[in-house]
Design a protein around this motif. Structure first.
Motif, short mmCIF file in Angstrom:
data_model
loop_
_atom_site.label_atom_id
_atom_site.label_comp_id
_atom_site.label_asym_id
_atom_site.label_seq_id
_atom_site.Cartn_x
_atom_site.Cartn_y
_atom_site.Cartn_z
N ILE A 50 60.81 87.88 50.48
CA ILE A 50 59.81 88.33 49.48
C ILE A 50 58.40 88.05 49.97
N ARG A 51 58.15 86.82 50.50
CA ARG A 51 56.80 86.47 50.98
C ARG A 51 56.43 87.32 52.20
N TYR A 52 57.42 87.54 53.07
CA TYR A 52 57.20 88.40 54.25
C TYR A 52 56.77 89.80 53.80
N GLY A 53 57.45 90.29 52.75
CA GLY A 53 57.13 91.60 52.20
C GLY A 53 55.71 91.66 51.67
N CYS A 54 55.26 90.54 51.06
CA CYS A 54 53.88 90.47 50.54
C CYS A 54 52.87 90.59 51.68
N ILE A 55 53.06 89.77 52.73
CA ILE A 55 52.12 89.83 53.86
C ILE A 55 52.10 91.24 54.45
N ASP A 56 53.29 91.79 54.62
CA ASP A 56 53.43 93.13 55.21
C ASP A 56 52.62 94.15 54.41
N LYS A 57 52.79 94.11 53.10
CA LYS A 57 52.10 95.05 52.19
C LYS A 57 50.58 94.85 52.27
N TRP A 58 50.14 93.58 52.19
CA TRP A 58 48.70 93.30 52.19
C TRP A 58 48.05 93.70 53.53
N MET A 59 48.80 93.46 54.62
CA MET A 59 48.27 93.85 55.94
C MET A 59 48.17 95.37 56.06
N GLU A 60 49.15 96.04 55.47
CA GLU A 60 49.13 97.50 55.44
C GLU A 60 47.86 98.00 54.75
N GLN A 61 47.41 97.24 53.74
CA GLN A 61 46.20 97.59 52.99
C GLN A 61 44.93 97.11 53.70
N GLY A 62 45.10 96.50 54.88
CA GLY A 62 43.94 96.11 55.68
C GLY A 62 43.49 94.66 55.54
N TYR A 63 44.25 93.86 54.79
CA TYR A 63 43.85 92.46 54.59
C TYR A 63 44.28 91.57 55.76
N LYS A 226 57.59 93.17 43.05
CA LYS A 226 56.31 93.70 42.54
C LYS A 226 55.14 92.74 42.76
N ILE A 227 55.41 91.53 43.24
CA ILE A 227 54.34 90.53 43.40
C ILE A 227 53.19 91.08 44.26
N SER A 228 53.56 91.70 45.38
CA SER A 228 52.52 92.18 46.31
C SER A 228 51.67 93.27 45.68
N THR A 229 52.31 94.21 44.95
CA THR A 229 51.58 95.31 44.32
C THR A 229 50.71 94.81 43.18
N GLU A 230 51.27 93.91 42.36
CA GLU A 230 50.49 93.33 41.23
C GLU A 230 49.24 92.63 41.79
N THR A 231 49.41 91.95 42.90
CA THR A 231 48.29 91.24 43.53
C THR A 231 47.26 92.23 44.04
N TYR A 232 47.73 93.22 44.79
CA TYR A 232 46.82 94.19 45.42
C TYR A 232 46.01 94.94 44.37
N ARG A 233 46.68 95.41 43.32
CA ARG A 233 45.98 96.16 42.26
C ARG A 233 44.86 95.33 41.63
N PHE A 234 45.14 94.05 41.48
CA PHE A 234 44.16 93.16 40.84
C PHE A 234 42.98 92.88 41.76
N ILE A 235 43.26 92.42 42.98
CA ILE A 235 42.16 91.97 43.86
C ILE A 235 41.26 93.12 44.31
N LYS A 236 41.86 94.31 44.42
CA LYS A 236 41.13 95.51 44.86
C LYS A 236 39.91 95.76 43.97
N ARG A 237 40.04 95.40 42.68
CA ARG A 237 38.97 95.68 41.71
C ARG A 237 37.70 94.87 41.98
N PHE A 238 37.82 93.84 42.81
CA PHE A 238 36.67 92.94 43.01
C PHE A 238 36.09 93.03 44.42
N GLU A 239 36.10 94.27 44.92
CA GLU A 239 35.58 94.48 46.28
C GLU A 239 34.43 95.48 46.33
#
Length: 242
Positions: A50-63, A226-239
């Protein structure tokens, strides 16, 4: 992904930076729970699906994501908080990143994150807390009731804070007393099988301190993906503001 990380030692702690193939310049500092290790060749987040999936998703988004072993069983003591600030400084000095970061903290990592909300306020865009430990006082009561692990818990607290067990029995009552306003966007993700007594009260108190800038979402255990998506949707708003 596995090739795209760097492990290094700083102040005798092992630390890791995960590099995206197309960096956006934004970053997430991951403050894991007390058993989320980083060692000389690996990390808990690389091993855990699950955590690996989070990093993977966030890196995909450029983080760019970075994390540390954070001195193991720290229980949010002042030494680990000031280490975290120095660790942040060294990452910013050596990487090409926007200096305002997002923080993702899990479990006892929340004890560090909420202290950083004061000491590093100007450098934090948003904070996401997964199943956070919000109150040492409440955990203390729970451990006392459970009895079996209470002795081990007392040892950990005593080691983390450099006090005798007797001193800790008095000190812990004041450990949750920070009541300053936070005013940083915070999102709490609670997995519903992970219930602690009094958790909703702690969340309400945090909301008050954070002038209602705290959002809470509850996920069923089978929705952990859904942890990675919930996180991404939220943090994206503050950039919007660099």
């Amino acid at each position: 992904l596995l090739k795209m990380f760097r492990i290094f030692q700083y102040e005798n702690e092992w630390n890791i930076i995960y590099y995206p193939s197309k960096p956006s310049g934004f970053s997430i500092m991951i403050i894991g729970d007390h058993h989320h290790f980083v060692n000389n060749s690996d990390s808990y987040w690389l091993q855990h699906p699950i955590r690996y999936g989070c990093i993977d998703k966030w890196m995909e988004q450029g983080y760019t994501c970075f994390s540390s072993n954070f001195k193991g069983k720290h229980w949010g003591n002042d030494a680990v908080v000031s280490f975290t600030q120095r660790f942040y400084n060294t990452v910013m000095k050596n990487e090409i990143l926007n200096e305002k970061i997002h923080i993702f903290a899990e479990g006892k990592g929340a004890l560090i994150a909420l202290k950083l909300a004061f000491s590093m306020k100007a450098k934090i865009r948003s904070i996401v807390l997964l199943n956070p430990c919000l109150s040492i006082k409440d955990i203390w009561k729970q451990e006392k009731e459970r009895k079996i692990f209470y002795k081990q818990f007392l040892n950990e607290m005593s080691n983390a804070y450099g006090k005798t067990k007797e001193e800790m029995r008095f000190l812990y009552k004041d450990m949750d007393r920070t009541r300053e306003l936070i005013s940083i966007p915070i999102k709490i993700i609670e997995i519903v099988d992970h219930k602690e007594k009094n958790k909703h009260l702690q969340i309400q108190q945090l909301r008050k301190r954070n002038q209602d800038q705290t959002k809470v979402v509850y996920l069923l255990p089978e929705q952990r993906y859904k942890i990675s998506t919930e996180t991404y949707r939220f943090i994206k708003r503050f950039e919007n503001v660099l």
